[in-house]
Each structure stands twice: as structure tokens, then as C-alpha cells.
Scaffold this motif. Sequence first.
Motif: not given
Length: 310
Positions: A223, A225, A229-231, A258, A291, A295, A297-299, A301
Motif C-alpha cells: 500500500t 500513500e 495523501g492519496r492511498l 469497512q 485507488s 474519498g 480511498d480511505r478504506v 488506509r
Amino acid sequence: MTADTQDLGPYGRMYELAPDATMTGSVVPGREFTVHTLDSSGGQIRADVDYGDLDASKFFPVVGPVEVVGVEPGDVVEIEILDMDLDPLAHTWTRPGLGLLGQDRFAVMAVDTATLELRPGGPGTPVLAAAQPKAHVGALGLLTDSVEPARTLGHYGGNIDFSAVGVGAKVWITASVPGGGFFIGDVHATIGDGEVCGTGAETGASVSLRLNRLVGVGSILPTVEDIDGRLWVIGVGASVEEALQEATAYCVARVADQADIGKDEAYLSVGLLLNVKVCQVVNPRTSVAVSLDGGLDRVLRVAASAHVNV
């Protein structure tokens, strides 16, 4: 520093990844350190070199393996890229059997790492174009539980060639052996999507890093980042389609878990939000970075129950 430097600091160089490889040095989690890498030819490529004069056994050197103190199999190592100082000159090159188009000749072009101007006729000739600055580490990872060439890739990282792995990026990889066995190499001043001719703008570099130990993460794909800050997650396969299947299935599972929704709904959501970058298509194992837009993409992390540094 020149591209053929042999200054390794306290760390060695290897061409094959093996689970029982002797660690050539150690780093304490949370402390900054610097490594000095050669370009992917091992410092051999020049604009005037003949392919027959090259020693293929010296291709694709990586620095390592480096012990990360306290890391155990199943832990995740967080790799922070803090700074990179590139050598002044890079070379992009191809040879018979390398690249997407079945090249039948050896060809080399020099690239100034400061300007990234493409001068196909050589220094002092007209500029065809200037490439986008995308300085990044092409290969980094941890020793795996099988013997692998340094130039290949898998869930342990390796030659992923994702241009977002530059200064300010973080990468998370699961350790397979005690101490992790961190390795790094194949720095590029820039690269095009897919690395279609077989190389980017290959150069040596001094790379400053910090490694952190995370426990309780669970199973993850490599993974990333990026600096914004994009995952992203890295999928690997024998083809782009296979690599994309792996990364897509991972995203669907993460969304379902998630967001607490069904797998069908997660799949449909991923189908509308998936963002794909082709990393490289020229090795037996290919890589893609994916990605999720909106938003979501937070899953992706990487969450740890403990962030452990000595």
C-alpha cells in the motif's frame, strides 16, 4: 556522486532475494538513515557503450538486505521516503528482448536529471520534449519466503515501478522473515506509464528513509500513500488484467468490510470509483496501482493496533 560509485555506507548490495540472506546492516525503527543506490545497469550504461561490453550479472543491484530491529514475520514495515539526491545524469535504454515492442537493437539515450530534456541526438542537439518530474524509487521491499531475482516483484514489494513512490510518500509492506530484510534500488528521475521500453530514466541516488514497525495490521497488499495523501494498493500478476483483478478484489473486500455493506454493493461501487495507474508491463510479473475516487480511498488506509518503534 557519480553513477558508478561503490560507496555503500554500512549496507551491502545484492542481485537475488533469499529468505536466509545475511543482513548487511541494521536500522532502528523511527530513525532516519541514508542509502546510496546504483542505476539499474549497475553503473555500466553510457551513451557510447556497446551492449556486448556489459556484464548482465551486474544488472539490477539493490542495496540490502537491511535488518529492521525488532520486526517479526507478520509485522508491517512502514517505509517513509524523506529525501532523494539524484546523480546528475540518467539513461533510458532498451535491448533485444526487453520492452513491449520486441526491440531488436540496443539503444541508449542520456537524460539530464535536472532538466529532464529529451535530446535524441545527444548533448547540444535540439530538445524533442521535456519529461515530467517524477523522481521515485522503482524497487523497494522486504525479503520474502522464497528466492526471487531482485528485478521481480510480489506482495513483498520489489520492482513495482510506481511513480508516486517519491519524496513524501509512504509504503506499507508485510514482513516475511525476522528483521524484515529491507532492500531498495532502481531509482528513476522520471518514467512513462508502463515503462514500455523496459527502463525509466535510470540513475543512481542517495535516498533518505525512515522505517517504522507496525503490529496488528492483518493481511494487506503493498500500500502506498502519495505526497498528496492519496492511498493506492499495488496489484501484481502475470498480466495487467491479472494484476488488476487482484487489486480490484482487494478494494471490493475493503469497501465491504469497512463500509459494512454487501459484497455486490461494494463491487458496484468500486466499478464506478476505481482509478488505475499501469506501473510496468515489461517483466514476467506486471504491476498496477489502484485507488478509489470520491474519498473512498480511505478504506485502503493501513491501521495498526500498535505502532512500535524501539
